[in-house]
Design a protein around this motif. Structure first.
Motif, PDB file in Angstrom:
ATOM      1  N   TRP A 117       0.824  -1.214   0.000  1.00  0.00           N
ATOM      2  CA  TRP A 117       0.000   0.000   0.000  1.00  0.00           C
ATOM      3  C   TRP A 117       0.855   1.260   0.000  1.00  0.00           C
ATOM      4  CZ3 TRP A 117      -4.468  -0.401  -1.859  1.00  0.00           C
ATOM      5  CH2 TRP A 117      -5.275  -1.511  -1.613  1.00  0.00           C
ATOM      6  N   ALA A 143      -5.637   3.887   1.271  1.00  0.00           N
ATOM      7  CA  ALA A 143      -5.139   2.535   1.503  1.00  0.00           C
ATOM      8  C   ALA A 143      -6.112   1.749   2.374  1.00  0.00           C
ATOM      9  CB  ALA A 143      -3.766   2.589   2.166  1.00  0.00           C
ATOM     10  N   GLY A 146      -8.912   0.523   0.383  1.00  0.00           N
ATOM     11  CA  GLY A 146      -8.459  -0.610  -0.426  1.00  0.00           C
ATOM     12  C   GLY A 146      -8.364  -1.892   0.374  1.00  0.00           C
ATOM     13  N   LEU A 303      -1.179  -4.634  -6.907  1.00  0.00           N
ATOM     14  CA  LEU A 303      -2.550  -4.948  -6.503  1.00  0.00           C
ATOM     15  C   LEU A 303      -2.828  -6.447  -6.575  1.00  0.00           C
ATOM     16  CD1 LEU A 303      -4.465  -1.962  -8.144  1.00  0.00           C
ATOM     17  CD2 LEU A 303      -4.276  -2.442  -5.698  1.00  0.00           C
TER      18      LEU A 303
END
Length: 485
Positions: A117, A143, A146, A303
């Motif tokens: 991240w 972050a 996410g 990712l």
């Protein structure tokens, strides 16, 4: 850090599938190449020049290859120990060392996820200043969103992991190869000579090399997973060959990514770049499109790698709970067969560490080094167990002629991991203790749950006592500013 186990679940459901030597090799390559390679130019340039870098890679390459061979030998000679990295520590040294190995591998993987991240936000920070170096308030909020987006996606099932892994492997390898080719054509011999011994660095070669050791551990994380695919191989011998071929390919890429920037820019300029430094180096050579090109590949890669390692973190905790090395609560699965309790615990820890990066001067370097440091204890136990088996001659009634070779390999791997603990320095040993000591509460919980004594002997008490003393010193030095993060 790597993505080697991301496709395992999908493959396990197709037990009749058999993989060729090429497919196995690509899994090793795809597994070993992670986010760390994109940060190598600045990380090495901040510590050493080309001579120091070559020595560092020779040491790291030899040591990690020997460690990989130990994993391979143990997988073949102890096929019943299939609970993960920590199974070898438990078999060789007892329940508490086994727990410490499992906890260290789990928490190290969590910290590695935080580094993803930080790198994602640092990459975006080159285009959107609000993200800074990946540890601004905005970066932490994004972050966090996410983390929980991935969390709830994984809870729905993991079938998408294999497809994502294929995309990720291409996305991260292509920019690296383009970077290498362009820098070969831009190579300036006089600049490379100027940087050869580190330019204006005052430290000697030994100290320069020592400063790079934890970085090399980070980028090699995942080499331990090559033997995971042995049951899918068409020929058992293909596993060893795939390990060697994949290792050579990935190590060659990492060495070139490290050395070639010294031939296009001065060491001090590379050392001052933001992460991911590979993007900044390419931008300096070809213009802004180079940074965009590498950054897009990195974002897709990281990712995808984050998805894989979220699964790995949860799996480590889940497996440890199934083998009664962790509290039974972490062995729970949801209706989609996802280890939900372990996943919740993993992402809560990741979230907490992401928040703490706000107060870090160089969050990515800290996460990278701490991930490596936490991985060293599990690796040391594995190497030492391999040495233990070969010295006793256990399992060597089959193919006894391999014992001498395996003894040398295990001895070198053990010496290498001990050297890494020294090279990492007291700071990271103490920071590891700050995590290991309170983490033992999970072991207390698990043992009480089973109605068993917490520690089995004096050695367990000594190990726990050292962890507590290290944690107290580490916390005190953090509070007084003697250790900075």
């Amino acid at each position: 850090m790597t993505t080697q186990i991301s496709a395992e679940g999908a493959m396990a459901s197709q037990s009749t599938q058999r993989l060729s030597l090429f497919a196995l090799t690509m899994m090793v390559v795809g597994g070993m190449v992670g986010a760390g390679i994109f940060s190598l130019p600045r990380t090495f340039a901040g510590a050493t020049g080309p001579i120091g870098a070559i020595i560092a890679w020779l040491i790291a390459g030899t040591g990690m290859y020997m460690l990989a061979r130990v994993f391979q030998a143990l997988a073949e000679r102890k096929p019943d120990l299939d609970a993960g990295v920590f199974a070898y520590a438990k078999a060789g040294f007892g329940d508490y060392p086994g727990f410490l190995s499992a906890f260290g591998y789990w928490i190290g993987s969590c910290i590695g996820n935080v580094s993803y991240w930080v790198l994602i936000k640092s990459t975006l920070g080159a285009f959107f200043p609000v993200f800074g170096d990946g540890n601004t308030a905005v970066a932490i909020i994004v972050a966090s969103l996410g983390i929980w987006l991935f969390h709830f996606m994984i809870l729905r099932g993991t079938q998408q992991a294999a497809v994502i892994n294929s995309i990720v492997t291409v996305a991260k390898v292509v920019p690296i190869l383009v970077f290498i080719v362009i820098l070969i054509f831009a190579f300036k011999l006089d600049l490379f000579r100027f940087n050869l011994y580190g330019g204006d660095l005052t430290d000697g070669i030994f100290e320069q090399v020592r400063a790079t050791m934890l970085v090399t551990v980070f980028v090699f994380l995942g080499i331990e997973g090559a033997s995971v695919y042995s049951r899918f191989a068409r020929e058992r011998s293909d596993v060893g060959r795939a390990t060697i071929m994949g290792f050579v390919v990935v190590t060659s890429m990492m060495v070139l990514v490290t050395l070639l920037p010294y031939a296009v820019l001065q060491r001090a300029d590379i050392a001052g770049m933001r992460q991911p430094s590979m993007a900044q180096v390419l931008e300096a050579v070809v213009g802004h499109w180079g940074a965009v090109f590498v950054s897009i590949g990195l974002l897709i890669s990281v990712l995808g790698a984050y998805l894989a390692w979220s699964l790995i973190c949860a799996e480590v905790l889940f497996t440890a709970a199934k083998t009664k090395d962790m509290p039974s609560v972490f062995a729970r699965e949801n209706a989609n067969k996802v280890p939900s309790a372990a996943l919740w615990a993993t992402n809560i820890v990741v979230q907490i560490i992401v928040i703490t990066t706000y107060w870090s001067r160089d969050a990515f370097a800290l996460m990278l080094n701490l991930t490596s440091a936490m991985s060293l204890i599990p690796f040391l136990f594995v190497a030492a167990y391999g040495l233990q088996l070969t010295r006793r001659g256990e399992t060597y009634d089959v193919r006894p002629d391999e014992r001498r070779r395996d003894l040398i390999i295990a001895a070198v791997a053990t010496a290498y991991t001990i050297f890494l603990l020294y090279a990492g320095g007291l700071k990271f040993i103490l920071l590891s203790a700050v995590l290991y000591a309170p983490g033992t509460a999970l072991y207390f919980w698990a043992r009480r749950e089973q109605g068993r004594p917490v520690f089995n002997g004096t050695s367990d008490w000594i190990i726990f006592g050292l962890a507590v003393i290290g944690a107290i010193i580490g916390i005190y030095w953090l509070a007084t500013g003697y250790i900075t993060i």
